[in-house]
Design a protein around this motif. Sequence first.
Motif, PDB file in Angstrom:
ATOM      1  N   LEU A 185       0.617   6.654  -6.746  1.00 39.78           N
ATOM      2  CA  LEU A 185      -0.661   7.207  -7.213  1.00 39.78           C
ATOM      3  C   LEU A 185      -0.810   8.676  -6.844  1.00 39.78           C
ATOM      4  O   LEU A 185      -1.188   9.507  -7.675  1.00 39.78           O
TER       5      LEU A 185
ATOM      6  N   PRO B  26       0.816  -1.230   0.000  1.00 35.72           N
ATOM      7  CA  PRO B  26       0.000   0.000   0.000  1.00 35.72           C
ATOM      8  C   PRO B  26       0.844   1.273   0.000  1.00 35.72           C
ATOM      9  O   PRO B  26       0.447   2.266  -0.623  1.00 35.72           O
ATOM     10  N   LEU B  27       1.997   1.244   0.688  1.00 34.89           N
ATOM     11  CA  LEU B  27       2.841   2.443   0.695  1.00 34.89           C
ATOM     12  C   LEU B  27       3.287   2.778  -0.723  1.00 34.89           C
ATOM     13  O   LEU B  27       3.162   3.926  -1.171  1.00 34.89           O
TER      14      LEU B  27
ATOM     15  N   GLU C 103       2.011   1.780  -3.582  1.00 40.27           N
ATOM     16  CA  GLU C 103       0.868   2.121  -4.437  1.00 40.27           C
ATOM     17  C   GLU C 103       0.399   3.550  -4.189  1.00 40.27           C
ATOM     18  O   GLU C 103       0.242   4.342  -5.129  1.00 40.27           O
TER      19      GLU C 103
END
Lengths: 128, 597, 153
Positions: A33, A26-27, A29
Motif C-alpha cells: 500500500l 500486515p507487513l 499489506e
Amino acid sequence: MDENPGLSEQYRTASPWPFFIALSIPLAEAGILFNLFAVAVGGLLLFFGCCAGMLQEAGYVDRPWRSLVVGAVIVLAFGGLLLYADTQVANEAVQLAERGYAVLVAGIILFVGGLLGEVFVDDGEFAV
Amino acid sequence: MQLNGQLALTILMGLFLVGVFAWLTRVENWSGYTPLSSGGSAVSGESGYVSEEKPAGIVRWLTTVDHKDIGLMYGAYGVFAFVVGGLMVILMRTELATPETVLVQPGFYNSLLTSHGITMLFLFGTPIIAAFSNYFIPLIIGADDMAFPRINAIAFWLLPPAALLIWAGFFPIPNLIPAQTAWTMYTPLSAGVGQGNQMNAGVDLMMLGLHLSGVSATMGAINFIATIFTERGEEVTWANLDIFSWTILTQSGLILFAFPLLGSALLMLIADRNLGTTFFAVGEGGGAMLWQHLFWFFGHPEVYILVLPPMGLVSYILPRFAGRRLFGFKFVVYSTLAIGVLSFGVWAHHMFSTGMDPRLRASFMAVSMAIAIPSAVKTFNWITTMWNGNIRLTAPMLYCIGFVSNFIIGGVTGVFLASIPVDLVLHDTYYVVGHFHYIVMGAITFAGMAGIYYWFPLVTGRMYQRSLAKWHFWLWMVGTNITFLAMILLGYGGMPRRYATYLPQFASLHQIATLGAYMLLLGGIIWVWNMVQSYFEGPVVEDGDPWDLEASGLRTVEWDWFDRKLQTKIADGGEEEPVTDGGVVEDESADELDTDE
Amino acid sequence: MAKTNSNKIFDRETLLDLTVNFIPLFIILFFLVLFLLIQPWGGGLFPMALMLGLLVIPFVGLAVLTYFSGKAIAGAEKSSTVYYPGQAGMPNAEVTHGESDDEEPQALDSGSEHDGELTDGETTDAETADADAADETETADETAAKTTNQDES
C-alpha cells in the motif's frame, strides 16, 4: 497436574508458524500500500514461506517446496496484474508499477527457493 | 535521503527475515531432536517434543495452538484494549464536563472518539467474546480442540498488529495523526476530500488495522463453524447443543457474511485514497450513499455479532444461579437464529435521514420492527427463568440480572429508533449514543463480566474477592445508568453527537454523565485489581464444583473437566503452588457460596 | 409453513417451539400486505420491486432457516439420546428423552408447577432433583422431562 484430562495424547499443542503468518500479512499489506519495496517483498516471502512450512507441519503436504512454487505463481500473477493495471491508469501520481516490481521480485525469490529446495534438499530432513 | 531510507529498510527487513529463518529452523528441530526412542510415529510433523508438552516461557505463548491458551490470550488482549478504550473515553468525558474546550482540542477529541469506538467494538468486543468461545466451546461440546488450531492461532496473532495500526496515529511518529473520521468512516470525509487533514496516512493505517481485525474475525468464524459442525462429541447432538455454542454458531455465520464485506469496502476506500479510484467519489462514483450502504450492511449484523454471544453467556449462566433450567430453551435457540437472518435485512435503518426513497425506508422499518420480537422473547425467557427460582445473588448472577435490566432499556429505546418519524427527530443526537451504550456497555460488557466471574475459578483455580466484585457491580450498575440515562435525556433535549463543545444549557446533564463515567472508572479499577490480586493470591479452589451446581442438577461439562483436572492434580502430588492459607481458603470459598443470597 | 405439517418431524410440539419465529414472519407479512394495499408514494416497477424484495428476502430466509433448524433439532431429538444441554459429555448425565407423547403447552405446565415455595428449590423443581431421585419414580422422571423439555441445563 494434567492440563488436558481426557484428551488425546497425540495432540500437538505448539506451532511456530502462525505467529509469523499473522505478522507477515500486515507487513505485506503495508508494504504494497505505501510502496515500501523491501517491506512488501519481505512480507510476501514471510507469508508464503510460513504457509508452506505450516502445510508441511500439519501433514497436508510431505515437503514444503512445491507449496512455495504454488505461492510463487500466485504472487507472480498478482505482480503481473499490478503491472498491467499500471499501463491502464492515466493518473501520474499512482505508481502501480513500482509495487508490481516488488511483488514480482518476491515471486521470483519464492520460485527459485522452491525450485532449489525441490532439487537439492534431501528428503530425509522431513522424514520426522 | 529517500534512497538511504529504502536501503536501511531493506537491510532491516533482510536481517529480520534471516532472524526469523534462524529461529524457525531451531524451533522446528524440536521435532528432530526429540527422544524418538519408540520410533513409532511416522506421521510427519505430528510427533515430537511439542506434541508432548508445551515449550517453556514466552515461547509457549508465541507458539501455542491450544484453544485454552489462545482463549486466555484473547482475554488478556481484550482486557488491555478495554482499558485503553476506557481511558480514551474518560479523557473525553472529562473534556465534556465543561461546555467549552479546556482539556483537549476538538481535533484530538474527534480522534479519541474515533479510536474509542473502533477499539471497543473491534479490539475489545469481538476478542473478549472469542476468549470465552475459544476456551469453553471445545470443552463444552466435547472436542479435542478447535477444528483448525493453527488458523486459530493466526486469527489471534493478527490482532496485536491490528491494534498497533489502529492506534498508530497516537504514537509520537512525525507526520502521522490519528484518524478523525468516527468509527463509521463516512465518505467523503474519510476519502480525504476537502480542506481537512483526513488524507493523513494515520487514517490509512487505521483502515489497514481494521481490515486485519476483520480477517482475524473471519478466520475465527470459519473455525467455529467447522468446530461446532464436525468436532462435537458423540453425545452432543443438535438437540442438546448448549445455548452458548448456538449463539457462537450464529455469530460466526454473521461474521462470515458481514466481515468480508467490510474488508472489501475498506479496500475500496483505501484504493480511493491512495490509488486514484473513484468508488466513493461524489459525482463520478457511488457517492456517499454507496459507502453508507456497504458499511451498514456490515455494520448492523456487527451489532448482533457483538450481542448474540453475550446473550448466550447470560442464557448459560443465569439459570445456574436461579436454580432452574432455562425457561423455553428452544425459544431462545430459534430466536437466536431468527436474529441472525433478519439482521441482514435492516441495515438502512441507520440511514433513514439520508433522503433515501421512502418506499425502501418503509421496508427497512418493517423488518426492524420484526427483529425486535426475537430479542424480546429472550428477555421474557430470562425473566421467567428467574421467576420463583432459587436465586443466589453471586457476582456472575448480579451481572446477568444487570444485563437483563440494561438490555431492556437499551432495547426499548432502540425500538423507537426503528420507527422512521421518531428516528428523523432523534437521529445523530445523544439519544442514539445513550441507546447503543446501554447495549454495548450495559449489556455486552456486563455479560462479559458475568462470564469472567463465573469461570474465574475454573480458569485460574482461585476464587476472586467477593466484596470487591460486589463493589465493582454496583459501581458499574449505577454508573452505567447515570451516564447513559443522562445521554438519552440529552438526546431528547437535542444535543447532537460527536461534539467536543456544547451550549451551556446542556451542561448539567453532561456533568452528570461525566460523574457516571468516573464511577465506571472506579469500578473498573476495582475489577482489574480484584482480577490481578485474586489471580496471584486468591483462595485456591479445591472443589470441582465451586458454585455448588451439583445440588440443583445444573452442573455442566466444563466443570466436570475442571473437576478431573483437580483430581489429576491431587494424584500428581499437587506440585503446584503450595497452599499457605489452606484453612482460611476453605472458609472463604464456602462463605462466598453460602452467604450469596 | 403448511408443507411441514405432513412431515413426521414437525409434530405439534415442534411447531409450538417454532411459533417464536412465526411472529416476526407474521409481522413482515403484515407490512408486505399493508404496503401492497396502501401506497402513499406511488408505484413504479423498480422501487416497488426493491421494496417488496427487502421484505420477501428476509421472510424467505427466515422461513427456510427455521425449517432446517427445526428439522435438525427435532430430528436429533427423535433419533438419539437427549441430554440436558451442556451436560452431554458428563459420566452421570441425566437423560431427558424428548418423547413427544405429551403435547401440552409447556408454558402453562411449568408455570403451574412453580406455585409458591420460593425458598425450597428441591421440592419445587422435580427436574432439579438428583439422578437418584429421578431413578426412583418413573412418573416423576417423565414429568420432569416434560417440564424441562425446552429447558436448558
